[in-house]
Design an enzyme around this catalytic site. Structure first.
Site, short mmCIF file in Angstrom:
data_model
loop_
_atom_site.label_atom_id
_atom_site.label_comp_id
_atom_site.label_asym_id
_atom_site.label_seq_id
_atom_site.Cartn_x
_atom_site.Cartn_y
_atom_site.Cartn_z
N CYS A 115 0.81 -1.22 0.00
CA CYS A 115 0.00 0.00 0.00
C CYS A 115 0.84 1.27 0.00
O CYS A 115 0.36 2.34 -0.36
CB CYS A 115 -0.95 0.01 1.19
SG CYS A 115 -2.13 -1.34 1.14
N HIS A 252 -3.45 7.27 1.95
CA HIS A 252 -3.82 5.94 1.48
C HIS A 252 -5.19 5.63 2.07
O HIS A 252 -5.43 5.85 3.26
CB HIS A 252 -2.77 4.92 1.94
CG HIS A 252 -3.23 3.50 1.75
ND1 HIS A 252 -3.75 3.05 0.56
CD2 HIS A 252 -3.25 2.44 2.61
CE1 HIS A 252 -4.07 1.77 0.69
NE2 HIS A 252 -3.79 1.38 1.91
N ASN A 282 -10.04 -0.15 -0.33
CA ASN A 282 -8.57 -0.11 -0.29
C ASN A 282 -8.02 -0.69 -1.60
O ASN A 282 -8.11 -1.89 -1.83
CB ASN A 282 -8.08 -0.92 0.92
CG ASN A 282 -6.57 -0.90 1.08
OD1 ASN A 282 -5.84 -0.50 0.16
ND2 ASN A 282 -6.09 -1.33 2.23
N1 ACO Z 1 -18.31 -8.46 9.03
C1 ACO Z 1 -18.82 -8.67 10.27
N2 ACO Z 1 -18.02 -8.91 11.33
C2 ACO Z 1 -16.70 -8.93 11.14
C3 ACO Z 1 -16.12 -8.73 9.86
C4 ACO Z 1 -17.00 -8.50 8.78
N3 ACO Z 1 -16.55 -8.28 7.53
N4 ACO Z 1 -14.78 -8.81 9.98
C5 ACO Z 1 -14.50 -9.05 11.27
N5 ACO Z 1 -15.67 -9.13 11.97
C6 ACO Z 1 -15.83 -9.37 13.40
C7 ACO Z 1 -14.67 -10.12 14.00
O1 ACO Z 1 -14.81 -11.51 13.80
C8 ACO Z 1 -14.76 -9.71 15.46
O2 ACO Z 1 -15.76 -10.49 16.07
P1 ACO Z 1 -15.59 -11.02 17.58
O3 ACO Z 1 -15.50 -9.76 18.41
O4 ACO Z 1 -16.82 -11.81 17.78
O5 ACO Z 1 -14.31 -11.81 17.57
C9 ACO Z 1 -15.26 -8.27 15.40
O6 ACO Z 1 -15.84 -8.11 14.08
C10 ACO Z 1 -14.18 -7.22 15.62
O7 ACO Z 1 -13.03 -7.56 14.79
P2 ACO Z 1 -11.75 -6.64 14.75
O8 ACO Z 1 -10.78 -7.25 13.80
O9 ACO Z 1 -11.29 -6.35 16.14
O10 ACO Z 1 -12.38 -5.31 14.13
P3 ACO Z 1 -11.70 -3.91 13.92
O11 ACO Z 1 -12.53 -2.85 14.54
O12 ACO Z 1 -10.23 -3.92 14.23
O13 ACO Z 1 -11.85 -3.68 12.35
C11 ACO Z 1 -10.45 -3.80 10.37
C12 ACO Z 1 -11.23 -4.58 11.45
C13 ACO Z 1 -11.46 -2.98 9.56
C14 ACO Z 1 -9.75 -4.78 9.48
C15 ACO Z 1 -9.44 -2.84 11.03
O14 ACO Z 1 -8.69 -3.53 12.01
C16 ACO Z 1 -8.47 -2.21 10.06
O15 ACO Z 1 -8.84 -1.39 9.25
N6 ACO Z 1 -7.17 -2.55 10.15
C17 ACO Z 1 -6.11 -1.94 9.37
C18 ACO Z 1 -6.16 -2.33 7.94
C19 ACO Z 1 -5.03 -1.63 7.20
O16 ACO Z 1 -4.82 -0.44 7.36
N7 ACO Z 1 -4.26 -2.32 6.45
C20 ACO Z 1 -3.07 -1.72 5.86
C21 ACO Z 1 -3.17 -1.56 4.45
S1 ACO Z 1 -3.55 -3.01 3.59
C22 ACO Z 1 -2.15 -3.49 2.68
O17 ACO Z 1 -1.06 -3.07 2.90
C23 ACO Z 1 -2.36 -4.51 1.59
#
Ligand code: ACO
Length: 325
Positions: A115, A252, A282
């Site tokens: 990214c 980004h 993304n």
């Molecule tokens: N739909 C419904 N529920 C979901 C989904 C979904 N798509 N995905 C995860 N959940 C659930 C999980 O299972 C979890 O359930 P639980 O509490 O029962 O275990 C709950 O939602 C919370 O999950 P988290 O992973 O803690 O959710 P979070 O608030 O952290 O959001 C996310 C997840 C959106 C992925 C976030 O962590 C994020 O944006 N992270 C950074 C991503 C990023 O910046 N990546 C870098 C660039 S990508 C690259 O370089 C290719």
């Protein structure tokens, strides 16, 4: 003191026709429009056709950037493509783009920093343009992240999309001050000790397959706000400007909450942030030039404005780049 700066003289982008909404995804994976919007800000993403490789998206974005700069393919003397999803393991996507555009023999290669790829690619191209080695460089971010999805993994498959953006860089004489048109400063970082937070579980020298994207999203999230904020302040130092001098932040587009978190940490005015994550999701290395094009086309980013690009991604890599448009 007279210096050569790499000036952004044209911007273009391209999104594949097919739009996939959150509701479309909820039909086959256990998720909801409400969850995706609340946690990420994403409403939809674009997806390339099976017969539409990354190079096709890159070529269309490049054509539009060249037209905006008043240049033709024959003028181009450097192509740098930031991509993590090339058409093939080799040749580089840049070689294929060169052939499809009809660009004469010149240096053409890919940069792989996931990214953060576009920020890395801008600094690489600047190394050519500012040293007088390129008079018309194409810097492209192009990705088909949907090819890397495990469509049974709801924690990742809802986050990504396909697209491409491009800029033309040309040399412009400056006075060596932050009032100059062109690239003013960079910060590039990588912490390879954190490769296991975000990676693809395949590759030519391991599984012999393309693999699927794997991410410990909440751990990546924790690093993102701190790392990006540090990169922005460090980049402003390198460029000789204050964070408060920046007219437009083009981040980004991974997650609206990360962008908001960085904004709050640095006290940024949210009206100065270009946001496209809602409609593009993304698109990895393509997300910054796609958002830049939106800001330029709708008239927000004007000639003379100070623009800051920033990103974090797999590696972990992160960085920022400041330029006067
Ligand atoms: N739909 C419904 N529920 C979901 C989904 C979904 N798509 N995905 C995860 N959940 C659930 C999980 O299972 C979890 O359930 P639980 O509490 O029962 O275990 C709950 O939602 C919370 O999950 P988290 O992973 O803690 O959710 P979070 O608030 O952290 O959001 C996310 C997840 C959106 C992925 C976030 O962590 C994020 O944006 N992270 C950074 C991503 C990023 O910046 N990546 C870098 C660039 S990508 C690259 O370089 C290719």
């Amino acid at each position: 003191m007279s210096v050569i700066r790499s000036a952004v003289t044209g911007v273009g982008s391209y999104l594949p026709e097919q739009i996939v909404t959150n509701a479309d995804l909820a039909e086959f994976v256990d998720t909801s429009d409400e969850w995706i919007q609340e946690r990420t800000g994403i409403k939809q993403r674009h997806r390339a056709r099976d017969d539409e490789p990354t190079s096709d998206l890159a070529v269309e974005a490049a054509r539009r950037a060249l037209a905006a700069a008043g240049k033709s393919a024959e003028d181009v003397d450097l192509i740098v493509v930031a991509t993590t999803t090339p058409d093939m393991t080799f040749p580089a996507c840049a070689s294929i783009v060169q052939r499809k555009l009809g660009v004469p023999v010149c240096p053409a290669f890919d940069v792989q920093a996931v990214c953060s790829g576009f920020v890395y690619a801008m600094s690489v191209a600047d190394g050519f343009v500012a040293r007088g080695l390129s008079k018309c460089a194409l810097v492209i971010g192009a990705e088909e992240m949907t090819r890397l999805m495990d469509w049974t993994d709801r924690t990742t498959c809802v986050l990504f999309g396909d697209g491409a953006g491009a800029v033309v860089l040309e040399p412009r004489e400056g006075q060596g001050t932050s009032a100059d048109q062109g690239l003013l400063g960079f910060t590039l970082r990588c912490d390879g000790s954190k490769t296991d937070l975000l990676y693809v579980d395949g590759g030519p020298a391991t599984t012999g397959t393309v693999g699927h994207l794997r991410m410990l999203g909440n751990q990546v999230f924790r690093h993102a706000v701190v790392n990006i904020a540090e990169a922005i302040t460090s980049c402003c130092d390198a460029a000789g400007v204050e964070v408060s001098d920046i007219d437009w932040f083009v981040p980004h587009q991974a997650n609206q909450r990360i962008i908001k978190g960085v904004g709050e940490r640095l006290g940024l005015d949210e009206n100065k942030i270009i946001l496209t994550v809602e409609t593009h999701a993304n698109t990895s290395a393509a997300s910054i030039p796609l958002a830049l094009d939106v800001g330029v086309k709708d008239g927000r980013i004007k000639k003379g404005d100070l623009v800051l690009l920033e990103a974090m991604g797999g590696g972990l890599t992160w960085g920022a780049c400041a330029f006067r448009f």
